[in-house]
Write a protein that holds these residues in place. Structure first.
Motif, mmCIF file in Angstrom:
data_model
loop_
_atom_site.group_PDB
_atom_site.id
_atom_site.type_symbol
_atom_site.label_atom_id
_atom_site.label_comp_id
_atom_site.label_asym_id
_atom_site.label_seq_id
_atom_site.Cartn_x
_atom_site.Cartn_y
_atom_site.Cartn_z
ATOM 1 N N VAL A 19 0.821 -1.216 0.000
ATOM 2 C CA VAL A 19 0.000 0.000 0.000
ATOM 3 C C VAL A 19 0.855 1.266 0.000
ATOM 4 C CG1 VAL A 19 -1.701 1.326 1.309
ATOM 5 C CG2 VAL A 19 -1.893 -1.161 1.166
ATOM 6 N N ALA A 20 1.888 1.282 0.840
ATOM 7 C CA ALA A 20 2.582 2.553 1.061
ATOM 8 C C ALA A 20 3.875 2.701 0.268
ATOM 9 C CB ALA A 20 2.856 2.733 2.549
ATOM 10 N N PRO A 62 3.821 2.008 -4.579
ATOM 11 C CA PRO A 62 3.511 3.083 -5.531
ATOM 12 C C PRO A 62 4.641 4.103 -5.659
ATOM 13 C CG PRO A 62 1.715 2.780 -3.971
ATOM 14 C CD PRO A 62 2.852 1.956 -3.479
ATOM 15 N N LEU A 63 5.541 4.133 -4.689
ATOM 16 C CA LEU A 63 6.592 5.156 -4.690
ATOM 17 C C LEU A 63 7.940 4.606 -5.126
ATOM 18 C CD1 LEU A 63 5.684 6.871 -1.324
ATOM 19 C CD2 LEU A 63 5.423 7.867 -3.584
ATOM 20 N N SER A 109 11.064 10.403 -0.755
ATOM 21 C CA SER A 109 9.616 10.300 -0.552
ATOM 22 C C SER A 109 9.245 8.955 0.064
ATOM 23 C CB SER A 109 8.822 10.601 -1.828
ATOM 24 O OG SER A 109 9.409 10.007 -2.926
ATOM 25 N N LEU A 160 11.190 7.382 2.129
ATOM 26 C CA LEU A 160 11.645 7.509 3.516
ATOM 27 C C LEU A 160 10.602 8.257 4.357
ATOM 28 C CD1 LEU A 160 14.039 7.015 5.465
ATOM 29 C CD2 LEU A 160 14.798 9.313 4.915
ATOM 30 N N ILE A 161 10.064 9.348 3.796
ATOM 31 C CA ILE A 161 9.040 10.117 4.519
ATOM 32 C C ILE A 161 7.818 9.236 4.761
ATOM 33 C CG2 ILE A 161 7.459 12.077 4.364
ATOM 34 C CD1 ILE A 161 9.636 13.522 2.741
ATOM 35 N N THR A 162 7.422 8.473 3.731
ATOM 36 C CA THR A 162 6.278 7.579 3.897
ATOM 37 C C THR A 162 6.551 6.567 4.998
ATOM 38 O OG1 THR A 162 6.042 7.773 1.527
ATOM 39 C CG2 THR A 162 4.643 6.168 2.603
ATOM 40 N N ILE A 192 8.480 6.914 7.550
ATOM 41 C CA ILE A 192 8.355 7.597 8.846
ATOM 42 C C ILE A 192 6.878 7.712 9.202
ATOM 43 C CG2 ILE A 192 8.678 9.797 10.040
ATOM 44 C CD1 ILE A 192 11.274 10.143 8.445
ATOM 45 N N GLY A 193 6.065 8.068 8.193
ATOM 46 C CA GLY A 193 4.619 8.182 8.412
ATOM 47 C C GLY A 193 4.025 6.868 8.884
ATOM 48 N N VAL A 194 4.382 5.770 8.230
ATOM 49 C CA VAL A 194 3.830 4.462 8.608
ATOM 50 C C VAL A 194 4.236 4.130 10.037
ATOM 51 C CG1 VAL A 194 3.917 1.987 8.127
ATOM 52 C CG2 VAL A 194 3.789 3.611 6.243
ATOM 53 N N LEU A 208 2.244 6.071 12.421
ATOM 54 C CA LEU A 208 0.871 5.571 12.405
ATOM 55 C C LEU A 208 0.738 4.325 13.269
ATOM 56 C CD1 LEU A 208 -1.953 5.875 11.130
ATOM 57 C CD2 LEU A 208 -1.201 4.340 9.332
#
Lengths: 318, 294, 266
Positions: free
Chosen positions: B82-83, B86-87, B94, B96-98, B100-102, B105
């Motif tokens: 999912v995360a 796509p990137l 980007s 890496l930022i995702t 961090i977000g996961v 979360l």
């Protein structure tokens, strides 16, 4: 030349009007203490976000250690006012300079690394700074410094934020700032254009750290107490969220998202976990669907709104 | 001498756990060039699954462990799908930022769903100390379980990587993803498989930590996650034996710092190791240098 | 006198000898070509001259001085280059691409950029004028405010040359400037290169696969194969050199047109 002076005067009048209106609302208590705290926080967050954007967004050097620089500014300034009894303006300045020096010391070795390695190294340095404060009895160790006088108010925060924004904007619009942007775009090409990339990366890092220190100084004198735990890497992630949401490489984007996220913060003050869930979802969703953030590398400008169709761009004089 | 050996054994136990987590980091980095920040939180989810399985469903050690591995595996694969997928062709930053977000979360979602309170892990193995050489070496049965399980997992991983078709695909993708694709390797499936194995190993680490330290909480993955990453870098990221050695070294160093210095400095020392390694030999103890093509 | 002299240059990449005893002399004001099959080591020569790679042995003397190991210092000495795989600052405007390259000649200090003193305003103004003039030469002035990545391929190549010139070099290194251009564009590029050599009074060394361009433009040609210089001379000499013909014919995937142009001449 005349046009430039006229524009500058108009901007100054506009800023003064914003300052005055809020000041009146605060002093007549139409906006109470709760609002004042959050408005001040907004200003501090703007300083932190814009300064991190210089490093991460404009220069493309992904740092996760901003909270570390902020803590150096906070502790240094608190020592100057609280321990030494010296005036607040000096504390802000010295706080910034101390953080800037730390920026140089950390930047020179770490900026040789790129991408995620740099990210994790700066995160590591930020944590080391925190551990050092944690083990320093002079600043209260884990329980932190309390009893710091409250000097930070709307006036200080507003004008410090304005100074931060204007100086960083001017830097980016100069030949020196363009070097930083060139490094973000293509480091090898930048080096071939005669740009000493190590120097400019360190310069951007240092300027960013300096303003983070100022943000930290304002923070310390707003909340009575500072603790090492306040400045752990979660704080860096907070600032990062503002920068990413606003757009890596957009000052106005950082300002808008700092304001917006401070609102979210105020609304969810008692629900820290929920707030972080929202932050994390913002990070993920922005990256998946709009990786350039709200503003991308564009700047929001009133002039563009009024004079549509006119060519303008961020890096040349208009 | 006695304390030294005691700390050494403690360090090796902790180090085995770091090594299990570090393997996931190193495999994912090898194959995607991504620091999967959420890896430490997958380990947390594994620990909680083990906790629920043994406390509420009264499952034994091995069924709990397997269930924890399964849940973490599914979570890891889902996150990648999912995360990250796509990137994959976007900038490294980007993803890496995702990541961090996961990570944020899972941590904060965990606080909301599981409550921030610290849970006491059930005593699956009643603690029992064994002494050797007139008490110079003492080792608990829990530590023995950690060693045995870790060794089984690492041997199993080596077999998967060097003796199976999927392992060959993993090695191919980590050497050159594009070339592997041209040779008919299904890159998507290989990446999913890598996340699956890495996450399952993290779950094992989570359950073992629960047994060893008796307490778990939703934020337990942050520090061990970072330290396991440091272990992976120390050994040379992308190199599997490197992660194992790096993990054990990190554990021992930490135990010695706690034992002889101050435990407050423990985290600082780990990060100092990271920085020293990255600045002196970013490719780690086992790594080779690569030249950037201009 | 010679502006650049490369003496006995060798470099190893992990045991593989990419260059073996390469010697090149460039006369001041000359227009020299460096040709050879793919993988012969031409770009490696560029990467050593600009300081990106460090040679295993040998020397590069530029304008009487040894070159530095820092690419940015070599730019300051007066060496500028373009890249084989275009490396523009893609997300910036065409104008900014040029202005970034002007940085080594910046006329105002860091302090006055923070406060945007008069010195800054004047400096920016003259930089803008200079940059626009340069863009005009390459017929790119109409795109000044477009993003570099939105330019067509041929114009991106031209912008890269303009950007290199903005550093005010004494020596310009062009790495396959005509790659991907159609014959009409190549013709225009040939004229432009000749024009800038005369107008800016610089020395040019170019790597190129398009033989008609090299034969037409260069006064002096070096041919490389397997990391060695196998021939050196005027276009006519090179065309008749049996070793050169063998090097090209020996390569199986050579394009027929290239062989014809070597044999048939320009």
């Amino acid at each position: 030349m005349k046009q430039i002076l006229k524009n500058r005067l108009l901007i100054f009048i506009g800023l003064f009007a914003i300052y005055g209106i809020i000041q009146i609302l605060l002093s007549t208590s139409i906006l109470n203490d709760y609002y004042e705290i959050n408005i001040v926080l907004m200003g501090i967050n703007i300083i932190l976000a814009v300064s991190l954007n210089l490093i991460n967004g404009f220069t493309g050097q992904f740092s996760l250690g901003h909270a570390g620089f902020m803590s150096i500014g906070a502790y240094t300034s608190a020592i100057i006012t609280y321990k030494l009894g010296l005036p607040f303006p000096l504390a802000i300045l010295v706080g910034g300079i101390a953080a800037g020096i730390a920026g140089i010391l950390i930047g020179i070795p770490s900026l040789r690394l790129k991408g995620d390695y740099l990210a994790i190294t700066t995160l590591g340095f930020g944590e080391i700074i925190r551990v050092i404060f944690l083990n320093t009895e002079y600043v209260g160790g884990a329980s932190g410094l309390s009893g710091i006088p409250k000097y930070t108010n709307w006036t200080w925060v507003f004008w410090m934020a304005v100074i931060t924004i204007v100086l960083i904007r001017n830097f980016i619009n100069s030949s020196y700032g363009r070097c930083c942007v060139a490094i973000r775009e293509d480091e090898t090409a930048a080096e071939s254009m005669g740009i000493n990339t190590t120097f400019y990366k360190t310069l951007a890092f240092t300027i960013g750290a300096f303003f983070a220190g100022i943000g930290g100084a304002l923070y310390a004198h707003n909340f009575y107490i500072i603790q090492p735990e306040t400045f752990n890497f979660m704080k860096s992630f907070d600032i990062l969220t503002m920068v990413v949401l606003g757009g890596l490489g957009s000052i106005t984007g950082s300002i808008l998202s700092a304001i917006f996220l401070t609102f979210v913060y105020a609304l969810l003050q008692d629900y820290a976990a929920l707030r972080m869930v929202i932050y994390s979802l913002l990070l993920i969703v922005v990256m998946l669907f709009r990786p350039e953030g709200l503003m991308g590398t564009k700047e929001f400008s009133l002039k563009k709104l009024f004079k549509k169709g006119e060519k303008s761009n961020e890096f040349t004089l208009n | 001498m006695k304390t030294f050996i005691e700390q050494l054994i403690n360090g090796l136990s902790l180090g085995s756990i770091y090594a299990l987590i570090a393997l996931g980091y190193t495999m994912v980095y090898g194959i995607m060039k991504l620091i999967n920040f959420a890896h430490g939180d997958i380990y947390m989810v594994g620990a909680f699954t083990g906790f629920f399985a043994s406390t509420y469903f009264h499952l034994g050690f091995i069924p709990s462990l397997l269930l924890a591995m399964l849940v973490s595996l599914l979570l890891g694969v889902t996150i990648e799908r999912v995360a990250y997928r796509p990137l994959r062709n976007k900038s490294k930053i980007s993803i890496l930022i995702t990541a961090i977000g996961v990570s944020l979360l899972l941590e904060n979602g965990g606080i909301i769903i599981l409550s921030p309170q610290v849970r006491t892990y059930p005593q699956i193995f009643k603690q029992h100390m064994y002494s050797f050489f007139n008490g110079i070496i003492t080792i608990s049965n829990q530590q023995i379980v950690i060693f045995v399980v870790s060794i089984i997992m690492m041997v199993g991983l080596q077999i998967i990587i060097y003796k199976t078709k999927m392992g060959k695909a993993m090695r191919a993708v980590s050497t050159d993803a594009d070339a592997a694709k041209l040779m008919g390797v299904n890159v998507d499936r290989t990446v999913s498989f890598t996340f699956a194995i890495g996450s399952a190993l993290a779950a094992v680490a989570g359950v073992l930590v629960g047994i060893y330290y008796n307490s778990i909480d939703p934020l337990m993955g942050i520090m061990p996650g970072l330290k396991a990453f440091i272990a992976a870098v120390l050994g040379g990221i992308g190199i599997i034996p490197g992660a194992m050695v790096g993990g054990l070294l990190m554990g021992v160093i930490e135990a010695l710092v706690s034992g002889y210095g101050s435990s407050l400095y423990r985290d600082g020392v780990s990060f100092a190791i990271l920085i020293i390694i990255l600045l002196i030999k970013p490719t780690g103890l086992f790594g080779k240098n690569v030249r950037e093509k201009v | 006198m010679s502006l650049l002299s490369i003496k006995d240059l060798s470099i190893d990449f992990g045991g593989i000898k990419a260059l073996i005893d390469v010697n090149i002399e460039l006369e001041k004001g000359s227009l020299t070509g460096l040709i050879g099959p793919n993988g012969a080591g031409k770009s490696t020569v560029f990467n050593i001259i600009t300081g990106i790679y460090k040679p295993t042995s040998g020397k590069v003397i530029f304008d009487g001085k040894s070159i530095s190991q820092k690419p940015y210092n070599n730019t300051k000495l007066g060496i500028a280059r373009t890249f084989q795989n275009i490396r523009l600052f893609k997300n910036l405007t065409v104008l900014d691409n040029v202005k970034i390259a002007q940085h080594i000649h910046v006329q105002y200090g860091l302090f006055s950029s923070f406060l945007q003193y008069k010195k800054y305003l004047d400096g920016e103004k003259s930089q803008n004028i200079e940059a626009m003039n340069l863009l005009k030469i390459f017929n790119l002035d109409k795109h000044a405010y477009n993003l570099a990545k939105n330019l067509p391929y041929g114009e991106q190549r031209r912008l890269e040359i303009a950007r290199a010139l903005a550093t005010k070099p004494k020596l310009l290194l062009l790495d396959e400037p005509a790659a991907g251009m159609n014959p009409q564009e190549t013709k225009e590029l040939t004229d432009t290169i000749r024009f800038i050599r005369d107008k800016f009074d610089i020395t040019i060394l170019l790597i190129e696969h398009d033989m008609s361009l090299v034969m037409d433009l260069c006064e002096d040609i070096y041919v490389m194969n397997y990391g060695k210089i196998i021939a050196h001379g005027t276009p006519d000499e090179i065309k008749r050199n049996p070793e050169v013909i063998a090097a090209y014919l020996g390569e199986e995937d050579i394009d027929e047109k290239e062989i014809l142009s070597i044999e048939g001449g320009a």
